[in-house]
Motif scaffolding. Structure first.
Motif, PDB file in Angstrom:
ATOM      1  N   THR A   1       0.841  -1.200   0.000  1.00 31.28           N
ATOM      2  CA  THR A   1       0.000   0.000   0.000  1.00 31.28           C
ATOM      3  C   THR A   1       0.871   1.243   0.000  1.00 31.28           C
ATOM      4  OG1 THR A   1      -1.882  -1.073   1.026  1.00 31.28           O
ATOM      5  CG2 THR A   1      -1.698   1.312   1.339  1.00 31.28           C
ATOM      6  N   ARG A   2       1.905   1.261   0.826  1.00 25.07           N
ATOM      7  CA  ARG A   2       2.794   2.426   0.861  1.00 25.07           C
ATOM      8  C   ARG A   2       3.504   2.604  -0.476  1.00 25.07           C
ATOM      9  NH1 ARG A   2       0.689   0.769   5.428  1.00 25.07           N
ATOM     10  NH2 ARG A   2       0.918   2.222   7.143  1.00 25.07           N
ATOM     11  N   ILE A   3       4.040   1.522  -0.998  1.00 22.77           N
ATOM     12  CA  ILE A   3       4.789   1.623  -2.255  1.00 22.77           C
ATOM     13  C   ILE A   3       3.881   2.080  -3.388  1.00 22.77           C
ATOM     14  CG2 ILE A   3       6.060   0.254  -3.965  1.00 22.77           C
ATOM     15  CD1 ILE A   3       7.221  -1.329  -1.530  1.00 22.77           C
ATOM     16  N   TRP A   4       2.659   1.546  -3.431  1.00 20.93           N
ATOM     17  CA  TRP A   4       1.713   1.988  -4.464  1.00 20.93           C
ATOM     18  C   TRP A   4       1.340   3.453  -4.280  1.00 20.93           C
ATOM     19  CZ3 TRP A   4      -1.164  -3.138  -3.514  1.00 20.93           C
ATOM     20  CH2 TRP A   4      -0.812  -4.077  -4.483  1.00 20.93           C
ATOM     21  N   GLU A   5       1.039   3.849  -3.044  1.00 24.16           N
ATOM     22  CA  GLU A   5       0.621   5.236  -2.798  1.00 24.16           C
ATOM     23  C   GLU A   5       1.743   6.221  -3.065  1.00 24.16           C
ATOM     24  OE1 GLU A   5      -1.011   5.260   1.168  1.00 24.16           O
ATOM     25  OE2 GLU A   5      -2.899   4.372   0.502  1.00 24.16           O
ATOM     26  N   TRP A   6       2.952   5.876  -2.701  1.00 23.65           N
ATOM     27  CA  TRP A   6       4.078   6.781  -2.919  1.00 23.65           C
ATOM     28  C   TRP A   6       4.461   6.841  -4.397  1.00 23.65           C
ATOM     29  CZ3 TRP A   6       7.198   4.306   1.646  1.00 23.65           C
ATOM     30  CH2 TRP A   6       6.630   4.726   2.854  1.00 23.65           C
ATOM     31  N   ASN A   7       4.203   5.768  -5.134  1.00 24.76           N
ATOM     32  CA  ASN A   7       4.475   5.717  -6.571  1.00 24.76           C
ATOM     33  C   ASN A   7       5.929   6.067  -6.895  1.00 24.76           C
ATOM     34  OD1 ASN A   7       3.753   5.175  -9.225  1.00 24.76           O
ATOM     35  ND2 ASN A   7       3.230   7.305  -9.642  1.00 24.76           N
ATOM     36  N   ARG A   8       6.825   5.524  -6.089  1.00 27.28           N
ATOM     37  CA  ARG A   8       8.263   5.718  -6.294  1.00 27.28           C
ATOM     38  C   ARG A   8       8.999   4.609  -5.549  1.00 27.28           C
ATOM     39  NH1 ARG A   8      10.170   7.028  -1.442  1.00 27.28           N
ATOM     40  NH2 ARG A   8       8.908   8.256  -0.011  1.00 27.28           N
ATOM     41  N   PRO A   9      10.244   4.361  -5.899  1.00 22.62           N
ATOM     42  CA  PRO A   9      11.010   3.366  -5.142  1.00 22.62           C
ATOM     43  C   PRO A   9      11.179   3.805  -3.684  1.00 22.62           C
ATOM     44  CG  PRO A   9      12.072   3.850  -7.235  1.00 22.62           C
ATOM     45  CD  PRO A   9      10.979   4.869  -7.048  1.00 22.62           C
ATOM     46  N   ALA A  10      11.069   2.843  -2.771  1.00 25.91           N
ATOM     47  CA  ALA A  10      11.152   3.147  -1.338  1.00 25.91           C
ATOM     48  C   ALA A  10      12.146   2.209  -0.660  1.00 25.91           C
ATOM     49  CB  ALA A  10       9.780   2.999  -0.690  1.00 25.91           C
ATOM     50  N   THR A  11      12.794   2.719   0.371  1.00 27.37           N
ATOM     51  CA  THR A  11      13.728   1.901   1.142  1.00 27.37           C
ATOM     52  C   THR A  11      12.986   1.179   2.267  1.00 27.37           C
ATOM     53  OG1 THR A  11      14.225   3.664   2.721  1.00 27.37           O
ATOM     54  CG2 THR A  11      15.615   3.544   0.719  1.00 27.37           C
ATOM     55  N   VAL A  12      13.655   0.182   2.825  1.00 21.52           N
ATOM     56  CA  VAL A  12      13.108  -0.515   3.986  1.00 21.52           C
ATOM     57  C   VAL A  12      12.854   0.497   5.104  1.00 21.52           C
ATOM     58  CG1 VAL A  12      13.611  -2.215   5.796  1.00 21.52           C
ATOM     59  CG2 VAL A  12      14.210  -2.711   3.415  1.00 21.52           C
ATOM     60  N   ARG A  13      13.792   1.408   5.319  1.00 22.93           N
ATOM     61  CA  ARG A  13      13.662   2.408   6.394  1.00 22.93           C
ATOM     62  C   ARG A  13      12.412   3.260   6.206  1.00 22.93           C
ATOM     63  NH1 ARG A  13      15.429   2.333  10.958  1.00 22.93           N
ATOM     64  NH2 ARG A  13      17.480   1.737  10.241  1.00 22.93           N
ATOM     65  N   GLU A  14      12.132   3.695   4.973  1.00 25.48           N
ATOM     66  CA  GLU A  14      10.941   4.521   4.724  1.00 25.48           C
ATOM     67  C   GLU A  14       9.657   3.755   5.016  1.00 25.48           C
ATOM     68  OE1 GLU A  14      12.344   7.498   1.164  1.00 25.48           O
ATOM     69  OE2 GLU A  14      12.031   5.388   0.654  1.00 25.48           O
ATOM     70  N   VAL A  15       9.602   2.516   4.553  1.00 29.16           N
ATOM     71  CA  VAL A  15       8.408   1.699   4.807  1.00 29.16           C
ATOM     72  C   VAL A  15       8.277   1.443   6.304  1.00 29.16           C
ATOM     73  CG1 VAL A  15       7.293  -0.530   4.352  1.00 29.16           C
ATOM     74  CG2 VAL A  15       8.495   0.668   2.497  1.00 29.16           C
ATOM     75  N   LEU A  16       9.390   1.119   6.949  1.00 31.98           N
ATOM     76  CA  LEU A  16       9.394   0.875   8.391  1.00 31.98           C
ATOM     77  C   LEU A  16       8.840   2.074   9.153  1.00 31.98           C
ATOM     78  CD1 LEU A  16      10.419  -0.686  10.982  1.00 31.98           C
ATOM     79  CD2 LEU A  16      12.509   0.669  10.714  1.00 31.98           C
ATOM     80  N   GLU A  17       9.370   3.256   8.877  1.00 33.66           N
ATOM     81  CA  GLU A  17       8.948   4.452   9.618  1.00 33.66           C
ATOM     82  C   GLU A  17       7.461   4.736   9.428  1.00 33.66           C
ATOM     83  OE1 GLU A  17      11.756   7.437   8.351  1.00 33.66           O
ATOM     84  OE2 GLU A  17      13.345   6.608   9.641  1.00 33.66           O
ATOM     85  N   ASP A  18       6.941   4.478   8.236  1.00 34.36           N
ATOM     86  CA  ASP A  18       5.518   4.708   8.015  1.00 34.36           C
ATOM     87  C   ASP A  18       4.676   3.647   8.721  1.00 34.36           C
ATOM     88  OD1 ASP A  18       3.908   6.750   6.617  1.00 34.36           O
ATOM     89  OD2 ASP A  18       3.004   4.986   5.675  1.00 34.36           O
ATOM     90  N   LEU A  19       5.111   2.400   8.669  1.00 29.34           N
ATOM     91  CA  LEU A  19       4.376   1.333   9.364  1.00 29.34           C
ATOM     92  C   LEU A  19       4.384   1.537  10.876  1.00 29.34           C
ATOM     93  CD1 LEU A  19       5.501  -1.840   7.359  1.00 29.34           C
ATOM     94  CD2 LEU A  19       3.196  -0.860   7.447  1.00 29.34           C
ATOM     95  N   GLN A  20       5.482   2.078  11.398  1.00 25.24           N
ATOM     96  CA  GLN A  20       5.590   2.290  12.843  1.00 25.24           C
ATOM     97  C   GLN A  20       4.592   3.322  13.361  1.00 25.24           C
ATOM     98  OE1 GLN A  20       9.839   3.010  13.279  1.00 25.24           O
ATOM     99  NE2 GLN A  20      10.127   0.945  14.093  1.00 25.24           N
ATOM    100  N   LYS A  21       4.000   4.101  12.487  1.00 22.71           N
ATOM    101  CA  LYS A  21       2.952   5.036  12.905  1.00 22.71           C
ATOM    102  C   LYS A  21       1.707   4.283  13.362  1.00 22.71           C
ATOM    103  CE  LYS A  21       4.482   8.577   9.648  1.00 22.71           C
ATOM    104  NZ  LYS A  21       4.154   9.289   8.390  1.00 22.71           N
ATOM    105  N   GLU A  22       1.560   3.035  12.887  1.00 24.93           N
ATOM    106  CA  GLU A  22       0.384   2.234  13.203  1.00 24.93           C
ATOM    107  C   GLU A  22       0.655   1.099  14.171  1.00 24.93           C
ATOM    108  OE1 GLU A  22      -0.915   0.743   9.447  1.00 24.93           O
ATOM    109  OE2 GLU A  22      -1.386   2.733   8.668  1.00 24.93           O
ATOM    110  N   ARG A  23       1.888   0.607  14.209  1.00 27.42           N
ATOM    111  CA  ARG A  23       2.198  -0.583  15.009  1.00 27.42           C
ATOM    112  C   ARG A  23       3.696  -0.661  15.270  1.00 27.42           C
ATOM    113  NH1 ARG A  23       0.579  -4.959  10.621  1.00 27.42           N
ATOM    114  NH2 ARG A  23      -0.139  -3.243   9.389  1.00 27.42           N
ATOM    115  N   PRO A  24       4.061  -1.296  16.347  1.00 24.12           N
ATOM    116  CA  PRO A  24       5.497  -1.531  16.556  1.00 24.12           C
ATOM    117  C   PRO A  24       5.950  -2.653  15.616  1.00 24.12           C
ATOM    118  CG  PRO A  24       4.229  -2.430  18.391  1.00 24.12           C
ATOM    119  CD  PRO A  24       3.256  -1.745  17.477  1.00 24.12           C
ATOM    120  N   ILE A  25       7.060  -2.418  14.954  1.00 24.51           N
ATOM    121  CA  ILE A  25       7.560  -3.411  14.003  1.00 24.51           C
ATOM    122  C   ILE A  25       9.070  -3.232  13.866  1.00 24.51           C
ATOM    123  CG2 ILE A  25       7.096  -1.947  11.995  1.00 24.51           C
ATOM    124  CD1 ILE A  25       6.237  -4.564  10.539  1.00 24.51           C
ATOM    125  N   ALA A  26       9.769  -4.328  13.672  1.00 24.93           N
ATOM    126  CA  ALA A  26      11.226  -4.308  13.584  1.00 24.93           C
ATOM    127  C   ALA A  26      11.694  -4.088  12.147  1.00 24.93           C
ATOM    128  CB  ALA A  26      11.792  -5.627  14.103  1.00 24.93           C
TER     129      ALA A  26
END
Length: 128
Positions: free
Chosen positions: A14-39
């Motif tokens: 969902t993040r990668i589709w919405e951003w419509n650009r290449p994303a790093t693990v760190r970027e996806v992680l930081e966005d997911l962490q807004k909703e849940r704790p994740i490593a």
């Protein structure tokens, strides 16, 4: 043949589709962490699983990778619907059942899509 996404895979896509650009693990992680704790390693594994499934490509950028969607969300959804429909032992009954599950707005969107597809067919027939 698209493979269904798990919960975390869907959240990452969902993040990668919405951003419509290449994303790093760190970027996806930081966005997911807004909703849940994740490593970090969990997100890294999820993105690698998506790469192995053919949902994303990755490009090296220094010591990290950037992940980009192979197709749009709409194309992925269409492929899933086609897969489900084509594996039915009675496609017509499956379609009627599917239409019965749709909201009035979804049925209108379907009618609109059919009109566009028919117009494309007519334009293609004229061009031959």
């Amino acid at each position: 043949m698209p493979r269904p996404l798990g919960e975390l895979e869907g959240a990452a896509m969902t993040r990668i589709w919405e951003w419509n650009r290449p994303a790093t693990v760190r970027e996806v992680l930081e966005d997911l962490q807004k909703e849940r704790p994740i490593a970090y390693t969990t997100v890294m594994t999820v993105l690698d699983n998506l790469r192995q499934k053919g949902s994303v490509h990755r490009e090296a950028e220094g010591r990290a990778y950037r992940y980009k969607a192979v197709s749009t969300r709409a194309a992925y959804a269409a492929a899933l619907m086609n897969e489900a429909w084509s594996t039915s032992d009675n496609p017509a009954v499956a379609l009627v059942a599917f239409f019965g599950m749709m909201s009035p707005e979804q049925r209108q969107a379907l009618r609109d899509a059919i009109r566009v597809a028919q117009a494309d067919d007519q334009a293609e027939a004229k061009g031959k």
